[in-house]
Motif scaffolding. Structure first.
Motif, PDB file in Angstrom:
ATOM      1  N   ALA A   1      21.743   4.950   9.597  1.00 30.03           N
ATOM      2  CA  ALA A   1      22.377   5.316  10.855  1.00 30.03           C
ATOM      3  C   ALA A   1      21.711   4.573  12.004  1.00 30.03           C
ATOM      4  N   HIS A   2      22.546   4.028  12.888  1.00 30.22           N
ATOM      5  CA  HIS A   2      22.070   3.333  14.090  1.00 30.22           C
ATOM      6  C   HIS A   2      22.768   3.962  15.289  1.00 30.22           C
ATOM      7  N   GLN A   3      22.171   3.838  16.474  1.00 31.28           N
ATOM      8  CA  GLN A   3      22.888   4.192  17.696  1.00 31.28           C
ATOM      9  C   GLN A   3      23.865   3.054  17.978  1.00 31.28           C
ATOM     10  N   TRP A   4      25.177   3.073  17.777  1.00 24.12           N
ATOM     11  CA  TRP A   4      25.987   4.154  17.332  1.00 24.12           C
ATOM     12  C   TRP A   4      26.950   3.616  16.305  1.00 24.12           C
ATOM     13  N   TRP A   5      26.427   3.312  15.148  1.00 22.28           N
ATOM     14  CA  TRP A   5      27.259   2.820  14.040  1.00 22.28           C
ATOM     15  C   TRP A   5      26.550   3.077  12.721  1.00 22.28           C
ATOM     16  N   TRP A   6      27.327   2.950  11.623  1.00 22.91           N
ATOM     17  CA  TRP A   6      26.800   3.229  10.288  1.00 22.91           C
ATOM     18  C   TRP A   6      26.694   1.938   9.482  1.00 22.91           C
ATOM     19  N   GLU A   7      25.574   1.771   8.821  1.00 22.41           N
ATOM     20  CA  GLU A   7      25.395   0.623   7.930  1.00 22.41           C
ATOM     21  C   GLU A   7      25.409   1.136   6.492  1.00 22.41           C
ATOM     22  N   TYR A   8      26.151   0.434   5.612  1.00 21.26           N
ATOM     23  CA  TYR A   8      26.237   0.839   4.210  1.00 21.26           C
ATOM     24  C   TYR A   8      25.735  -0.285   3.318  1.00 21.26           C
ATOM     25  N   ARG A   9      24.708   0.012   2.518  1.00 17.81           N
ATOM     26  CA  ARG A   9      24.144  -0.959   1.584  1.00 17.81           C
ATOM     27  C   ARG A   9      24.329  -0.442   0.163  1.00 17.81           C
ATOM     28  N   TYR A  10      24.736  -1.350  -0.720  1.00 20.41           N
ATOM     29  CA  TYR A  10      25.040  -0.960  -2.100  1.00 20.41           C
ATOM     30  C   TYR A  10      24.004  -1.563  -3.039  1.00 20.41           C
ATOM     31  N   PRO A  11      22.933  -0.819  -3.383  1.00 18.81           N
ATOM     32  CA  PRO A  11      21.891  -1.386  -4.245  1.00 18.81           C
ATOM     33  C   PRO A  11      22.403  -1.734  -5.642  1.00 18.81           C
ATOM     34  N   ASP A  12      23.521  -1.122  -6.068  1.00 18.15           N
ATOM     35  CA  ASP A  12      24.066  -1.452  -7.392  1.00 18.15           C
ATOM     36  C   ASP A  12      24.841  -2.772  -7.386  1.00 18.15           C
ATOM     37  N   HIS A  13      25.139  -3.286  -6.203  1.00 16.77           N
ATOM     38  CA  HIS A  13      25.855  -4.569  -6.098  1.00 16.77           C
ATOM     39  C   HIS A  13      25.036  -5.462  -5.187  1.00 16.77           C
ATOM     40  N   GLU A  14      24.241  -6.337  -5.776  1.00 17.68           N
ATOM     41  CA  GLU A  14      23.264  -7.095  -5.006  1.00 17.68           C
ATOM     42  C   GLU A  14      23.908  -7.860  -3.856  1.00 17.68           C
ATOM     43  N   GLY A  15      23.346  -7.686  -2.672  1.00 17.93           N
ATOM     44  CA  GLY A  15      23.826  -8.407  -1.499  1.00 17.93           C
ATOM     45  C   GLY A  15      24.891  -7.684  -0.703  1.00 17.93           C
ATOM     46  N   LEU A  16      25.503  -6.662  -1.289  1.00 17.77           N
ATOM     47  CA  LEU A  16      26.646  -6.022  -0.631  1.00 17.77           C
ATOM     48  C   LEU A  16      26.205  -5.104   0.515  1.00 17.77           C
ATOM     49  N   VAL A  17      26.612  -5.473   1.728  1.00 18.04           N
ATOM     50  CA  VAL A  17      26.304  -4.684   2.931  1.00 18.04           C
ATOM     51  C   VAL A  17      27.563  -4.646   3.793  1.00 18.04           C
ATOM     52  N   THR A  18      27.925  -3.454   4.270  1.00 16.27           N
ATOM     53  CA  THR A  18      29.064  -3.363   5.187  1.00 16.27           C
ATOM     54  C   THR A  18      28.696  -2.456   6.359  1.00 16.27           C
ATOM     55  N   ALA A  19      29.606  -2.330   7.290  1.00 17.31           N
ATOM     56  CA  ALA A  19      29.362  -1.468   8.446  1.00 17.31           C
ATOM     57  C   ALA A  19      30.569  -0.595   8.708  1.00 17.31           C
ATOM     58  N   ASN A  20      30.311   0.673   8.987  1.00 17.99           N
ATOM     59  CA  ASN A  20      31.287   1.638   9.485  1.00 17.99           C
ATOM     60  C   ASN A  20      32.370   2.079   8.491  1.00 17.99           C
ATOM     61  N   ILE A  21      32.854   1.165   7.669  1.00 16.89           N
ATOM     62  CA  ILE A  21      33.869   1.544   6.682  1.00 16.89           C
ATOM     63  C   ILE A  21      33.185   1.600   5.320  1.00 16.89           C
ATOM     64  N   LEU A  22      33.199   2.789   4.729  1.00 21.04           N
ATOM     65  CA  LEU A  22      32.517   2.990   3.451  1.00 21.04           C
ATOM     66  C   LEU A  22      33.544   2.968   2.317  1.00 21.04           C
ATOM     67  N   HIS A  23      33.465   1.951   1.483  1.00 18.02           N
ATOM     68  CA  HIS A  23      34.366   1.872   0.337  1.00 18.02           C
ATOM     69  C   HIS A  23      33.713   2.545  -0.865  1.00 18.02           C
ATOM     70  N   ILE A  24      34.478   3.405  -1.534  1.00 17.19           N
ATOM     71  CA  ILE A  24      33.945   4.060  -2.732  1.00 17.19           C
ATOM     72  C   ILE A  24      35.028   4.076  -3.810  1.00 17.19           C
ATOM     73  N   PRO A  25      34.612   4.195  -5.088  1.00 13.75           N
ATOM     74  CA  PRO A  25      35.618   4.351  -6.143  1.00 13.75           C
ATOM     75  C   PRO A  25      36.058   5.813  -6.204  1.00 13.75           C
ATOM     76  N   ALA A  26      37.370   6.051  -6.317  1.00 20.11           N
ATOM     77  CA  ALA A  26      37.871   7.427  -6.447  1.00 20.11           C
ATOM     78  C   ALA A  26      37.497   7.953  -7.823  1.00 20.11           C
ATOM     79  N   GLY A  27      37.284   9.253  -7.903  1.00 17.53           N
ATOM     80  CA  GLY A  27      37.012   9.888  -9.189  1.00 17.53           C
ATOM     81  C   GLY A  27      35.588   9.697  -9.687  1.00 17.53           C
ATOM     82  N   ARG A  28      34.738   9.106  -8.869  1.00 17.86           N
ATOM     83  CA  ARG A  28      33.353   8.923  -9.294  1.00 17.86           C
ATOM     84  C   ARG A  28      32.429   9.479  -8.228  1.00 17.86           C
TER      85      ARG A  28
END
Ligand code: CUA
Length: 360
Positions: A144-171
């Motif tokens: 969390a940052h003032q005022w946005w969200w950072e998303y890092r995916y340790p299971d997918h090397e290098g993958l970093v996004t901001a504000n929009i969190l993509h997830i698999p449904a059903g998991r």
């Protein structure tokens, strides 16, 4: 005279009740402005199993409390009517004294204790269920940052996004939450309860979306000037689509931006202030003060997901960011006014929108 006063009082009371009843209808400007008729975030219809667990527990306690309330109020009304003073009665007569009655005292100690114990059983079970860390969950580090969200995916090397969190449904997705500045709180009402994000410690929150879809979220702890603009969107995708998305987005940018304008934009990005705060993987831009922009052109929203990513919005944003979203760039929170010319803005927009996972 008396009637007039009574009427005025009744009128005032009616107004008060009406104001109370309709205050819930006032539109929350920040939330509705950008959503234009889309369903609001609502927690009454949870769609993931962790949100459902919390919702069920709430329903149980709520209806239990209603039943007890009705019972107690009914007994009070009965007592008032049955034991009221009657005009023909002797004023000196005292009610029957029950002080020191062990049976009564035991009764009004045991009944609340039993009720509390009955509530504790499902509460403790839910708490333990929610605290469990499943091994097969997808891990996402939320910063969390003032005022946005950072998303890092340790299971997918290098993958970093901001504000929009993509997830698999059903998991199940296991979020580990950290803050770089002040206390925030992640809340996606349809998917889970709130979890505070506290500087200096790591908190965990599990989310689960049964169906693919878009779920709105909001920072739920007051964190300064743009707290209300610190929003997020969770995009739950079918698992195979998510895998493809993750693979494409984990890759660094390759090649040159197409077109003279976009190339000029890139030059401005790397010689100006932009490179001092942002990362574009695969290039020399690697600062982490602001959001990772590697695939900015693919994002539907920006700036805490409060603005739709259109050329027009982006142009307005680059002209004067703090005018679009209140920020405090002087203290390091948020994007400053950069004094860009219209020509520079056009070029930067062309470059940023060229940052796509599809071939450019
Ligand atoms: Cu972050 Cu409120």
């Amino acid at each position: 005279m008396r009637n007039a006063r009574r009427r005025r009082r009744a009128f005032g009371a009616t107004l008060f009740v009406l104001a109370l009843a309709t205050s819930a209808c006032v539109e929350n400007v920040t939330q509705t402005k950008v959503d234009e008729g889309r369903a609001p975030q609502d927690y009454l219809t949870p769609v993931g199993r962790f949100a459902v667990d919390v919702d069920r527990l709430w329903d149980l306690v709520f209806w239990g409390a209603i039943a007890i309330f009705v019972l107690v109020e009914a007994l009070i009304v009965v007592a008032i009517l049955r034991f009221r003073e009657r005009p023909d009665e002797d004023d000196e007569r005292l009610p029957k004294q029950v002080h020191g009655n062990p049976r009564l005292e035991a009764l009004w100690t045991i009944i609340p204790a039993v009720i509390l114990a009955a509530v504790a059983v499902p509460t403790v079970r839910t708490l333990f269920d929610l605290a469990e860390q499943p091994q097969d969950a997808l891990r996402v580090n939320v910063i969390a940052h003032q005022w946005w969200w950072e998303y890092r995916y340790p299971d997918h090397e290098g993958l970093v996004t901001a504000n929009i969190l993509h997830i698999p449904a059903g998991r199940t997705v296991n979020l580990s939450l950290e803050s770089v500045d002040v206390i925030h709180s992640l809340w996606v009402p349809k998917l889970a309860g709130k979890q505070d994000v506290v500087p200096g410690r790591t908190n965990f929150l599990k989310i689960h979306a049964d169906e693919p879809g878009e779920y709105l979220g909001q920072c739920a702890e007051y964190c300064g000037l743009s707290h209300a603009n610190m929003r997020t969107r969770v995009i739950a995708m079918p698992p195979d689509e998510f895998d493809a998305w993750a693979e494409a987005n984990a890759r660094p940018q390759e090649g040159e931006p197409e077109g003279e304008l976009a190339q000029r934009g890139r030059d401005i990005f790397f010689t100006g202030a932009c490179v001092g705060c942002h990362t574009i993987r695969g290039t020399d831009a690697s600062a982490t003060v602001g959001p990772d922009l590697t695939y900015f052109g693919d994002r539907e929203w920006f700036a805490g997901t409060i603005f739709e990513n259109t050329d027009e919005n982006l142009r307005e944003w680059l002209r004067d960011p703090p005018a679009m979203k209140p920020m405090m760039p002087d203290t390091g929170s948020g994007m400053p006014f950069l004094g860009l010319t219209e020509e520079e803005i056009d070029a930067l927009v062309a470059y940023l929108q060229s940052l796509k996972t599809q071939p450019r």
